[in-house]
Write an enzyme that holds these catalytic residues in place. Structure first.
Site, short mmCIF file in Angstrom:
data_model
loop_
_atom_site.label_atom_id
_atom_site.label_comp_id
_atom_site.label_asym_id
_atom_site.label_seq_id
_atom_site.Cartn_x
_atom_site.Cartn_y
_atom_site.Cartn_z
CB CYS A 66 -0.77 -0.03 1.21
SG CYS A 66 -1.81 1.24 1.29
CB CYS A 80 -4.77 2.38 5.35
SG CYS A 80 -4.36 2.77 3.71
CB CYS A 90 -0.83 2.51 5.76
SG CYS A 90 -1.62 0.74 5.05
#
Ligand code: IVH
Length: 678
Positions: A403, A427, A406
């Site tokens: 990601c 996140c 995050c």
């Protein structure tokens, strides 16, 4: 001195006449200043003497009323939609089908297909009494107060109108108002609307009609449903409405053959770029009412009319790089940065590549020439690759594995095309998504907080989870700032929370403590628990403790709750962060159990009984289920040995019947049921 009632009537009529000249005839006869003077006089008088306000008062055009919840209203005639065609051949097919059903010549009427949302306007004795959205076609929302602010919709008719009839048309927002609105929204940190249709639809559902008036919607008439016939054909029926005070359609052309229809279509495919509002195609209708009757309709759409949808414009552009954006639900979307190209009046630099599977499907390589198209969304999309222009030895575009927000490892579920970040609790865009969902209209309905404000609170570390909203105070909020850079990035402006904004925010949060458990359960954002499921869970378990302690089997007893939803609920309550959030929300005063009035009880005759409802009844199935609950019973979705009885209507499925018989569960008819609860 003129009596008050007469003075009000005179001003009302005079202002209405000027409005008509201005909006319907484009021919004003007084200056804006003189007009405002008259309107102000009327506003003052109406304030002093509210009893004398007339139903067609022009002051309704400026709004002011607030609708907390729109009433659901059933349409007198269902609101059908239209079949779509995309090519000349399909239009020819439509013409052929029409001619199979009627002999001889058929005259068509060609119109523009306005890109907005359908509205039904009911006029009784010449007054607009009700405006209802299409909804599901059978029933929609009563948005009368908001619609009354639209100046091209007459509030009172003139001439020889029938006592009762319904006018239908499209509510749209023109380009000028759309652009102004989006600019304002960006300035205050709210997300812009993706297109004029979304803007129109969002505006029509606003609670504050003064804001609706300010944004400026418009109406395009396209259909009349008479209770008595007053014209022989569609063309005349719309023309007649012009005599009664409506604005005639901008474009309405008779065509004697499908060839003429096709010419009209080509003509408007070019000319649409010059219109001040969006159209997404044209509509073709058989003109003669008797022929329309003869041709008939399916359950969904008339057979005597059809839409032709324009193809979106597409252009080639070279790919420069790919960004990966994490959405509010954790889905990762690849976005292409492109060599700037003009498309539909704007310069396109970025376009969405949708998801991982699409990149694989088109086999996109770095530096590829891609085809870009502008659909309904603000971001254009990639719809293909020019393989011939591919350079030698360039690698494929690689999808990120982690990601970008995050760092969590991304996940792709079996059978799903999207890749998502599973770190929903930590996140950042996902946290913002949860916060935005929490305050949204169908959840806690804190409308003094919008997406932009939530983002500000999050960025300033004031709110990290929904419970934090309830820790906000005047001192924490006043003067809170957000820096805005202009689109070219050169200038920067600062907006800050002032007293009124802060007071409104705090008031909204305080009021949300009265929101019922059903909506709170929806608001806390359990994956797969939508509005309806939340309602059913709340009614079944009555409070959050019972729900959080329920086993998978117990959860699956609830109507509509299958394995996937049950697992998601259990997972939710296993996370310590979620439990902490619920405790904090509860301590703040948010409702986590059904209130007495939400569990209206008629008797306890069905107390402790698990009942499966199947088939069709003389009342809607949902009402039947509510009846069961009001008598203390529980609705369960599938038959098991724990089911007390099956309430069977007509057309009960054979599988259910067999299962009930096998498990020896009694099957009860609707009449027997009424006996039971009598
Ligand atoms: S006639 C029974 N005419 O398109 C006839 N519809 O997909 C009903 N629309 O729901 C519709 N422009 O919202 C008609 N000139 C036009 C239209 C039009 C736009 C919309 C309307 C309808 C949808 C059908």
């Amino acid at each position: 001195m003129e009596p008050i009632a007469e003075q009000i009537k005179r001003l009302t009529d005079e202002i209405n006449r000027h409005n008509y000249n201005y909006y319907m005839l484009d021919n004003p006869t007084i200056s804006d200043y003189e007009f405002d003077q008259l309107l102000n006089q009327l506003i003052l008088l109406e304030k002093q003497y509210p009893d004398y306000v007339l139903p067609d008062s022009p002051t309704q055009r400026v709004g002011g009323s607030v609708t907390k919840q729109f009433k659901t209203v059933k349409h007198v005639f269902p609101m059908l939609s239209l079949g779509n065609t995309y090519s000349e051949e399909e239009l020819q097919d439509f013409d052929r089908r029409v001619h199979e059903l009627v002999n001889g010549n058929v005259e068509y009427v060609c119109e523009l297909k306005y890109d907005g949302l359908a509205i039904s306007l009911v006029y009784e004795k010449g007054l607009l009494v009700r405006a209802v959205t299409r909804g599901d076609g059978v029933q929609g929302d009563d948005v009368t107060n908001n619609v009354k602010t639209i100046r091209t919709i007459p509030l009172k008719l003139q001439g020889d109108f029938p006592d009762l009839f319904e006018a239908r048309g499209e509510i749209i927002m023109n380009h000028e108002n759309f652009e102004r609105l989006n600019k304002e929204r960006e300035e205050i940190g709210e997300n812009p609307f993706a297109n004029p249709r979304n803007a129109a639809s969002g505006t029509l559902k606003l609670q504050d009609s003064a804001e609706v008036a300010r944004r400026g919607l418009d109406f395009k008439l396209y259909f009349v449903m008479g209770h008595q016939p007053y014209a022989d054909n569609h063309f005349d029926s719309l023309t007649k409405l012009k005599d009664w005070g409506f604005r005639a359609p901008d474009v309405m052309v008779k065509a004697q053959s499908i060839r003429e229809v096709i010419d009209f279509m080509h003509d408007w495919d070019t000319r649409r770029k010059t219109l001040p509002f969006d159209i997404d195609g044209i509509v073709i209708k058989v003109n003669d009412f008797a022929l329309q009757q003869q041709i008939g309709a399916t359950a969904k759409s008339p057979r005597w009319a059809i839409a032709y949808k324009f193809k979106a414009e597409r252009v080639p552009s070279r790919l420069l790089s790919v960004d990966f954006q994490v959405g509010r639900t954790g889905i990762v979307t690849p976005v292409a940065n492109l060599t700037p190209v003009p498309l539909c009046g704007t310069i396109v630099k970025r376009a969405t590549l949708h998801n991982k599977d699409i990149i694989d499907y088109y086999d996109i390589h770095e530096n590829d020439v891609l085809y870009v198209e502008k659909g309904g969304e603000i971001i254009p999309k990639i719809v293909g690759v020019d393989v011939e222009k591919r350079e030698l030895d360039v690698p494929k575009v690689k999808f990120v594995t982690h990601c970008p927000e995050c760092g969590a490892e991304l996940v792709q579920n079996e059978g799903e095309s999207g890749v998502f970040c599973p770190n929903d609790l930590h996140c950042p865009p996902q946290i913002k998504g949860k916060l935005e969902h929490f305050i949204s209209r169908k959840a806690m309905n804190i409308d003094s907080l919008g997406e932009g404000k939530v983002e500000m609170l999050f960025d300033n570390d004031l709110v990290k989870n929904p419970a934090d909203f309830y820790t906000l105070s005047y001192d924490k909020l006043i003067g809170l700032e957000k820096k805005l850079s202009s689109t070219d990035g050169k200038t920067e402006r600062v907006i800050s929370f002032r007293e009124k904004t802060v007071e409104n925010i705090l008031k909204g949060i305080e009021q949300s403590k009265t929101v019922g458990f059903e909506r709170v359960l929806f608001a806390i954002g359990i994956r797969y628990v939508g509005e309806n499921t939340a309602k059913k869970l709340a009614r079944f378990f009555k409070n959050v403790d019972a729900l959080s302690n329920a086993t998978k089997e117990e959860l699956m007893q609830v109507d509509d709750v299958g394995e996937r939803v049950a697992t998601s609920i259990i997972d939710f309550f296993l996370q310590p962060e979620n439990l902490e959030m619920i405790i904090a929300l509860r301590n703040a005063g948010v409702q986590f159990e059904l209130r007495a009035e939400e569990t209206v009880s008629l008797s306890d005759k069905l107390s402790g009984k698990s009942i499966v409802v199947s088939g069709v009844f003389s009342i809607p199935r949902d009402e039947m289920k509510q009846l069961i609950e009001k008598h203390g019973g529980k609705n369960v979705s599938s038959i098991s040995k724990n089911t007390d009885f099956v309430l069977a209507g007509e057309k009960m499925g054979p599988e259910k019947r067999n299962k009930a018989q096998k498990l020896e569960i009694p099957i009860i008819s609707e009449e027997e049921f009424y006996e039971m609860i009598k």
